[in-house]
Enzyme design. Sequence first.
Site, PDB file in Angstrom:
ATOM      1  N   GLY A 161      17.617  82.863  26.930  1.00 54.57           N
ATOM      2  CA  GLY A 161      18.330  83.265  25.921  1.00 54.57           C
ATOM      3  C   GLY A 161      18.794  82.202  26.064  1.00 54.57           C
ATOM      4  O   GLY A 161      18.320  81.272  26.336  1.00 54.57           O
ATOM      5  N   GLY A 162      20.413  82.770  26.047  1.00 48.10           N
ATOM      6  CA  GLY A 162      21.448  82.156  26.288  1.00 48.10           C
ATOM      7  C   GLY A 162      21.166  80.420  27.703  1.00 48.10           C
ATOM      8  O   GLY A 162      22.123  79.902  27.547  1.00 48.10           O
ATOM      9  N   GLY A 386       7.926  46.244  15.090  1.00 54.26           N
ATOM     10  CA  GLY A 386       8.509  47.222  14.920  1.00 54.26           C
ATOM     11  C   GLY A 386       9.149  47.464  16.547  1.00 54.26           C
ATOM     12  O   GLY A 386       9.911  47.863  16.912  1.00 54.26           O
ATOM     13  N   ALA A 387       8.014  47.826  16.594  1.00 55.24           N
ATOM     14  CA  ALA A 387       8.440  47.666  18.625  1.00 55.24           C
ATOM     15  C   ALA A 387       8.620  47.439  19.462  1.00 55.24           C
ATOM     16  O   ALA A 387       9.358  47.524  20.212  1.00 55.24           O
ATOM     17  CB  ALA A 387       6.644  47.882  19.605  1.00 55.24           C
TER      18      ALA A 387
HETATM   19  C1  HXC Z   1      21.140  92.906  31.710  1.00 60.77           C
HETATM   20  C2  HXC Z   1      19.351  92.483  33.084  1.00 60.77           C
HETATM   21  C3  HXC Z   1      19.394  91.381  31.893  1.00 60.77           C
HETATM   22  C4  HXC Z   1      19.925  91.162  30.716  1.00 60.77           C
HETATM   23  C5  HXC Z   1      17.378  91.688  33.003  1.00 60.77           C
HETATM   24  N1  HXC Z   1      18.344  92.386  33.511  1.00 60.77           N
HETATM   25  N2  HXC Z   1      18.416  90.796  31.626  1.00 60.77           N
HETATM   26  N3  HXC Z   1      20.105  93.005  32.208  1.00 60.77           N
HETATM   27  N4  HXC Z   1      21.037  92.080  30.719  1.00 60.77           N
HETATM   28  N5  HXC Z   1      19.693  90.249  29.726  1.00 60.77           N
HETATM   29  C6  HXC Z   1      18.113  93.755  34.882  1.00 60.77           C
HETATM   30  C7  HXC Z   1      17.063  93.938  34.612  1.00 60.77           C
HETATM   31  O1  HXC Z   1      17.757  95.116  34.016  1.00 60.77           O
HETATM   32  C8  HXC Z   1      16.845  94.370  36.589  1.00 60.77           C
HETATM   33  O2  HXC Z   1      17.443  95.589  36.421  1.00 60.77           O
HETATM   34  C9  HXC Z   1      17.050  92.340  36.522  1.00 60.77           C
HETATM   35  O3  HXC Z   1      18.021  92.381  35.883  1.00 60.77           O
HETATM   36  C10 HXC Z   1      15.584  92.104  36.648  1.00 60.77           C
HETATM   37  O4  HXC Z   1      15.577  92.654  35.557  1.00 60.77           O
HETATM   38  P1  HXC Z   1      13.624  92.658  35.274  1.00 60.77           P
HETATM   39  O5  HXC Z   1      12.917  92.596  34.388  1.00 60.77           O
HETATM   40  O6  HXC Z   1      13.602  93.578  36.560  1.00 60.77           O
HETATM   41  O7  HXC Z   1      12.845  91.293  36.510  1.00 60.77           O
HETATM   42  P2  HXC Z   1      11.518  90.062  35.778  1.00 60.77           P
HETATM   43  O8  HXC Z   1      10.317  91.255  36.189  1.00 60.77           O
HETATM   44  O9  HXC Z   1      12.055  89.067  36.795  1.00 60.77           O
HETATM   45  O10 HXC Z   1      12.533  89.637  34.414  1.00 60.77           O
HETATM   46  C11 HXC Z   1      12.628  88.776  34.215  1.00 60.77           C
HETATM   47  C12 HXC Z   1      13.287  88.384  32.684  1.00 60.77           C
HETATM   48  C13 HXC Z   1      13.465  89.701  31.889  1.00 60.77           C
HETATM   49  C14 HXC Z   1      11.880  88.007  32.480  1.00 60.77           C
HETATM   50  C15 HXC Z   1      14.656  87.520  32.607  1.00 60.77           C
HETATM   51  O11 HXC Z   1      14.175  90.665  32.452  1.00 60.77           O
HETATM   52  C16 HXC Z   1      13.502  90.054  30.668  1.00 60.77           C
HETATM   53  O12 HXC Z   1      13.065  89.514  29.624  1.00 60.77           O
HETATM   54  N6  HXC Z   1      15.210  90.154  30.527  1.00 60.77           N
HETATM   55  C17 HXC Z   1      16.329  89.866  29.192  1.00 60.77           C
HETATM   56  C18 HXC Z   1      16.149  88.757  28.873  1.00 60.77           C
HETATM   57  C19 HXC Z   1      16.488  88.601  27.754  1.00 60.77           C
HETATM   58  O13 HXC Z   1      16.058  88.481  26.380  1.00 60.77           O
HETATM   59  N7  HXC Z   1      17.756  88.303  27.161  1.00 60.77           N
HETATM   60  C20 HXC Z   1      18.893  88.141  26.498  1.00 60.77           C
HETATM   61  C21 HXC Z   1      19.194  86.801  25.583  1.00 60.77           C
HETATM   62  S1  HXC Z   1      19.853  86.697  24.265  1.00 60.77           S
HETATM   63  P3  HXC Z   1      17.706  96.053  37.704  1.00 60.77           P
HETATM   64  O14 HXC Z   1      18.625  97.116  38.246  1.00 60.77           O
HETATM   65  O15 HXC Z   1      16.550  97.520  37.481  1.00 60.77           O
HETATM   66  O16 HXC Z   1      17.094  95.053  38.515  1.00 60.77           O
HETATM   67  C22 HXC Z   1      20.839  85.785  24.493  1.00 60.77           C
HETATM   68  C23 HXC Z   1      21.897  85.147  23.892  1.00 60.77           C
HETATM   69  C24 HXC Z   1      22.420  83.630  23.576  1.00 60.77           C
HETATM   70  O17 HXC Z   1      20.842  85.305  25.857  1.00 60.77           O
HETATM   71  C25 HXC Z   1      22.694  83.195  22.206  1.00 60.77           C
HETATM   72  C26 HXC Z   1      21.970  81.738  22.439  1.00 60.77           C
HETATM   73  C27 HXC Z   1      21.772  81.117  22.050  1.00 60.77           C
END
Ligand code: HXC
Length: 488
Positions: A161-162, A386-387
């Site tokens: 994401g962000g 053009g290149a």
């Molecule tokens: C809170 C989070 C988190 C999040 C991961 N964790 N992402 N906590 N907010 N966004 C935490 C998990 O709960 C977990 O905690 C630990 O981090 C590790 O995550 P895992 O899933 O166990 O690890 P892994 O299998 O390596 O997977 C990593 C990952 C996955 C691919 C990043 O965690 C994931 O898909 N996270 C969500 C990604 C996402 O959609 N983010 C929001 C995007 S929106 P514990 O306590 O169990 O260790 C955004 C908006 C911005 O960013 C705007 C952009 C224009």
Amino acid sequence: MKEKIVEFTKAMEQKAAGEESRYQAKYAQAGKLAPRKRLALLFDGGKYTEVGALARGDAGVDGDAVITAYGSIAGKPAYAYCQDYTLMGGSLGRVHADKIVRIQQQALKAKAPIIALLESGGARIQEGINSLDGYGRIFSNNVKSSGRIPQIAIVFGACAGGASYSPALMDFIITVRGRSRMFITGPEVIKTVIGEEVSMEELGGSEALGRKSGISHFNCADEAAALSSCRTLVGYLQGGSRRPLKASGDIMAVIPESERGAYDMRRLVSCVFDEGSIFESQGDWATNAITAFATLEGRAVAVIASQPMSKAGCIDIEASEKMSRFVRMADAFGLPVVTFVDTPGYLPGVGQEHGGIIRHGAKLLYAYAEARVPKVTVVVRKAFGGAYIAMGSKSIGADHVFAYPFCEIAVMGAEGAIRIVNKKELAAGVSPDELIQAYRKNLMSPEFAAHENLIDEIILPSQTRERILAALESAGSVERGEHGNIPL
Ligand code: HXC
């Protein structure tokens, strides 16, 4: 008082040790370094000063999963932040964002580079809109700093994401082979929304980032190599080393006798610049164009070149994007642009037209025409259509254009041209070879271009380095920060 000092020192040491043991526990076999180790490898002498180590957010964790710091790189001030993936997945909450925003502002005020050491699940879900606001503020600072201070991201693990968009707004992204992953939406979301199944590696792994999307500029073997590449990159963006070094190699040994024979332009460029100084960016993507840093007597320059080994050096959509952004980056940071041309033209085809080659190719014209830095061009073998104009021609603002005696510059190649303009002669039985020879002599030779005052000098390949050096020495320097480095 002394007791308090001892207690506090111990607490800070425990914090660093805790981080180390969390990384050890999670990644014992994976060769991943703890954040403070990464920062130590980034800054000169392993020394840096941490800011806001005790700041806490809603999660109640000291530092809120990010370390912000300043120190020096190659003897000049530099700023950095490093996320801790072992705390809430390095996710970005309000205080985490506050700390990054503050260090970004300090870097901009100091006109110093900022390095983002990233590994994060993106916006912290539990903090809702506060996390989104945090990204908005960081993006805004990325843009305010664009072209004014170097911004470099190193992606150590997953960045979702962000966490992917902030690096995309910076100047360069460094990845670690087999470790870095970047995507806006992960495999789970893709499966749910459009039913496609893809692994995380296939979707946004380092190979995909380096070869398919071109998002990674430098794909490194491990974390230490990524940090070392970052230090090298900062050195180029700060103007180079100024250590006088010699080039070696014979250009004529690189170019094949046959005018259609392919050769590796990287070898030719290596014969011109300081030995060992070529530092290629996006080397695995849009390989028909080369974008690289190099030094000439220690002074950093940006090198743009056709690569005849890939698609005969034609300019296509991806090559246009790659070269135009590199030219704009160089112009923003005051680096001279040296261009080596050997291209038969823009790549023809329905796919290219429908993909918007007109729109993307125009970026290259714009970038060269806009650039105020010294621009030197060498026409190596072919520069057609053009290149020719787009790749740093005199018409579009090059300060110095040199051409080799055997090169060809024309609207198009001889075989195609005679079929259009000599239809009558061909129908009357005039030999095509005769017409081709006449076209080559009269309209394609570098002498014709020199008589028309559209190249400055026909030079021998062995004179390339000295001519570029003299041209750049006479050109003076350019201030940074005239425009941003928008992700084209
Ligand atoms: C809170 C989070 C988190 C999040 C991961 N964790 N992402 N906590 N907010 N966004 C935490 C998990 O709960 C977990 O905690 C630990 O981090 C590790 O995550 P895992 O899933 O166990 O690890 P892994 O299998 O390596 O997977 C990593 C990952 C996955 C691919 C990043 O965690 C994931 O898909 N996270 C969500 C990604 C996402 O959609 N983010 C929001 C995007 S929106 P514990 O306590 O169990 O260790 C955004 C908006 C911005 O960013 C705007 C952009 C224009």
